[in-house]
Scaffold this motif. Structure first.
Motif, PDB file in Angstrom:
ATOM      1  N   ARG A  47       0.707  -1.205   0.055  1.00  0.00           N
ATOM      2  CA  ARG A  47      -0.060  -0.090  -0.216  1.00  0.00           C
ATOM      3  C   ARG A  47       0.960   1.371   0.165  1.00  0.00           C
ATOM      4  NH1 ARG A  47      -1.317   3.472   3.825  1.00  0.00           N
ATOM      5  NH2 ARG A  47      -3.118   4.622   3.418  1.00  0.00           N
ATOM      6  N   VAL A  88      -5.779  -7.874  -2.397  1.00  0.00           N
ATOM      7  CA  VAL A  88      -6.254  -7.399  -1.144  1.00  0.00           C
ATOM      8  C   VAL A  88      -6.237  -5.739  -1.308  1.00  0.00           C
ATOM      9  CG1 VAL A  88      -5.180  -6.713   1.204  1.00  0.00           C
ATOM     10  CG2 VAL A  88      -4.785  -9.202   0.063  1.00  0.00           C
ATOM     11  N   LEU A  89      -5.435  -5.263  -2.068  1.00  0.00           N
ATOM     12  CA  LEU A  89      -5.646  -3.724  -2.230  1.00  0.00           C
ATOM     13  C   LEU A  89      -6.878  -3.396  -3.055  1.00  0.00           C
ATOM     14  CD1 LEU A  89      -1.763  -2.567  -3.084  1.00  0.00           C
ATOM     15  CD2 LEU A  89      -2.859  -2.830  -1.044  1.00  0.00           C
ATOM     16  N   ILE A  93      -9.438  -1.393  -1.309  1.00  0.00           N
ATOM     17  CA  ILE A  93      -9.262  -0.112  -0.966  1.00  0.00           C
ATOM     18  C   ILE A  93      -8.842   0.925  -2.173  1.00  0.00           C
ATOM     19  CG2 ILE A  93      -8.604  -0.581   1.473  1.00  0.00           C
ATOM     20  CD1 ILE A  93      -5.801  -0.120   0.505  1.00  0.00           C
ATOM     21  N   LYS A 117      -6.678   0.441  -4.505  1.00  0.00           N
ATOM     22  CA  LYS A 117      -5.259   0.738  -4.728  1.00  0.00           C
ATOM     23  C   LYS A 117      -4.774  -0.570  -5.696  1.00  0.00           C
ATOM     24  CE  LYS A 117      -4.140   4.243  -1.607  1.00  0.00           C
ATOM     25  NZ  LYS A 117      -5.380   4.800  -1.721  1.00  0.00           N
ATOM     26  N   GLU A 145      -8.109   2.440   5.415  1.00  0.00           N
ATOM     27  CA  GLU A 145      -7.505   1.739   4.375  1.00  0.00           C
ATOM     28  C   GLU A 145      -6.803   0.667   5.071  1.00  0.00           C
ATOM     29  OE1 GLU A 145      -7.299   4.903   0.683  1.00  0.00           O
ATOM     30  OE2 GLU A 145      -5.423   3.822   1.452  1.00  0.00           O
ATOM     31  N   ILE A 203      -7.174  -3.509   5.341  1.00  0.00           N
ATOM     32  CA  ILE A 203      -5.922  -4.450   5.136  1.00  0.00           C
ATOM     33  C   ILE A 203      -6.224  -5.440   6.019  1.00  0.00           C
ATOM     34  CG2 ILE A 203      -3.504  -4.711   4.619  1.00  0.00           C
ATOM     35  CD1 ILE A 203      -3.655  -2.308   2.671  1.00  0.00           C
ATOM     36  N   GLU A 206      -8.842  -7.928   6.077  1.00  0.00           N
ATOM     37  CA  GLU A 206      -8.651  -8.820   4.755  1.00  0.00           C
ATOM     38  C   GLU A 206      -7.805  -9.865   4.906  1.00  0.00           C
ATOM     39  OE1 GLU A 206     -10.798  -8.462   2.292  1.00  0.00           O
ATOM     40  OE2 GLU A 206      -9.645  -9.896   1.069  1.00  0.00           O
TER      41      GLU A 206
END
Lengths: 294, 223
Positions: free
Chosen positions: A63, A106-107, A110, A112, B197, B201, B204
């Motif tokens: 990230r 996973v990103l 969000i 990204k 965010e 993560i 997740e």
């Protein structure tokens, strides 16, 4: 002039503003443009989190890399730990398409994505390669000729994408070169490569201080070092705080000042010690300043 | 004879979200993760509607939680095991003994050895432990401990809560200002959307569960 996204990490802004102040001054003098990484999280640190939660470690680092990619600029770190995490994850994501897909999955939650477009550089690479040693010498207004410096590389500075000696030693050699730029004397003390003990203190403080830090400090003192110069805030903590803590375990007392390479460069560039918060050191740097007549 | 897949399909249909997922580990061995508050009804549903037979209950102490596994013979030599999590802070679950007398002793045994209370048990006396043993002693119950090493717990709590293991405290912020630095950097510690965010993560990747993080209290469930 080169432009970077600065990844300050956790320790420097929250514990060592002197290093941040010195770095910003040095970049200002050199005309290096640095941009903040808005919304950055911890890198995260490369020892415990990598072992305990590798998936989280990879995703959080990715990230941070994605944030820098969005700015289209390379990341510059001033911490060996941040360098290890961000460099390694960036390298893995570039090389391993399967992992990149997993992490981007996973990103995606969000909004990204990592594409593998940027580089992660340690500040010693930025200074020693992108700007260049010869260029840096032009900015030295206050040579530190009489100062004996013991270099501590820090283990993560040896992180490399290629398993050959030349690449592995590239950044440690650059750190030495940067010290030489200031015209200080690099002293040899024999255990330069030994870990400072910082990671070991997470499990056993006594072992870390007696079997790592003490060994280094004894050799540094025997080599008449006036100060220790390093490029990692975790090692900085181990050397500064550890010298006080060590009194609990050994009869000797050590008070060797510890400087980050950016502080040493700032002093040699003629920047005032007050401007870079030199008084914030736990172990006074007074003898260093006296020796170089500041 | 109705197949196990059909039984599982009926369970899903009947219990919806309470039935989390199922997997077949090997021939004749089926496992299903289910919500704790639905276990009693699920076992009853299996017994009442299919040719099912209760075998036993296993209890596993993983440090922060108990995993309770209800093993049910669903016919044809097939075993379906319903797995659910009981938080150690709660240490209680509904008893199935009121409609399944065969579960009485195993629930008492688990209660003795792990300190899990079975709500509604018709006869919750000690079964295995000596009567003179003080209350609260359960030989197989581990201390409330998660995977994060002791020294790292404050940093991990901060990492999840703020996205940073360290905060710029007010005295340090003042020192930064004296050095003409901004009092804070624009990290997850101050940028709310960025912190959200990071929380996404953490969830997740399952690290919150793995570490034993309590989102309401914003700390690890163990000290």
């Amino acid at each position: 002039m080169p432009e970077y996204v600065a990844f300050w990490g956790c320790y420097i802004p929250a514990r060592m503003p002197n290093i941040e102040a010195a770095s910003r001054k040095v970049f200002e003098v050199l005309g290096v443009s640095i941009e903040e990484l808005e919304g950055a999280s911890c890198c995260p640190e490369p020892v415990i989190s990598k072992l305990v939660a590798r998936k989280l470690w990879t995703a959080l680092a990715a990230r941070n890399i994605a944030l820098a990619e969005a700015k289209g600029k390379d990341i510059m770190t001033l911490c060996n730990g941040c360098y290890e995490t961000l460099f390694e994850v960036n390298h893995m994501l570039k090389e391993d398409a399967e992992l990149r897909n997993e992490v981007n999955q996973v990103l995606s939650g969000i909004g990204k994505k990592v594409e593998g477009k940027i580089e992660v550089k340690h500040v010693v690479e930025v200074l020693g390669e992108d700007i260049g040693i010869e260029k840096l010498k032009e900015y030295v207004k206050r040579p530190l000729r009489s100062l004996n410096v013991a270099v501590h590389y820090g283990c993560h500075l040896f992180r490399s994408a290629k398993p050959d000696d030349e690449d592995v030693w590239k950044k440690p050699r650059l750190l030495e070169e940067l010290i030489r730029v200031t015209e200080a004397n690099l002293v040899e003390y024999g255990v330069e490569r030994l870990c400072c003990g910082y990671p070991a203190r997470q499990a056993n403080v006594e072992f870390s201080l007696k079997n790592r830090l003490h060994v280094k400090l004894k050799n540094m003192r025997e080599s008449n070092a006036d100060c220790i110069v390093l490029a990692c805030p975790a090692c900085y903590i181990q050397f500064e705080l550890g010298q006080t803590e060590l009194r609990r375990y050994v009869k000797e007392t050590f008070r060797i000042p510890v400087l980050h390479i950016m502080e040493l460069l700032a002093l040699s560039f003629g920047i005032s010690p007050d401007e870079i918060g030199i008084k914030l050191h736990r172990i006074p740097v007074k003898n260093v300043l006296e020796k170089v007549k500041i | 004879m109705i197949s196990v897949e059909e039984i599982i399909s009926k369970l899903k249909e009947q219990f919806g979200d309470k039935f989390i997922r199922y997997y077949k580990k090997r021939d004749k061995r089926y496992f299903a993760n289910v919500e704790k508050d639905a276990v009693k009804s699920m076992v009853k549903f299996l017994i009442d509607n299919f040719d099912a037979r209760f075998i036993t209950i296993s209890c596993v102490d993983n440090g922060t939680d108990f995993e309770m596994v209800y093993h049910i013979d669903v016919g044809g030599g097939n075993v379906l095991s319903l797995r659910t999590i009981v938080k150690k802070e709660e240490s209680s679950i509904d008893s199935i003994a009121e409609f399944l007398p065969a579960a009485q002793w195993i629930e008492r045994e688990i209660s003795d050895l792990f300190g899990v209370k079975f709500e509604g048990h018709p006869d919750p006396r000690r079964l295995l432990l000596p009567f003179e043993l003080p209350e609260g002693v359960h030989p197989l119950r581990k201390p409330m401990e998660g995977v994060i090493p002791k020294d790292q717990r404050p940093s991990v709590e901060m990492l999840i809560t703020k996205g940073q293991p360290l905060e710029i405290a007010p005295p340090l912020a003042r020192r930064r200002e004296e050095l003409k630095l901004s009092s804070q950097l624009p990290t997850t510690a101050v940028v709310e959307d960025a912190l959200k965010e990071v929380h996404e993560i953490v969830k997740e990747t399952g690290f919150d569960k793995e570490a034993g993080y309590d989102w309401e209290k914003k700390r690890l469930r163990y000290k």
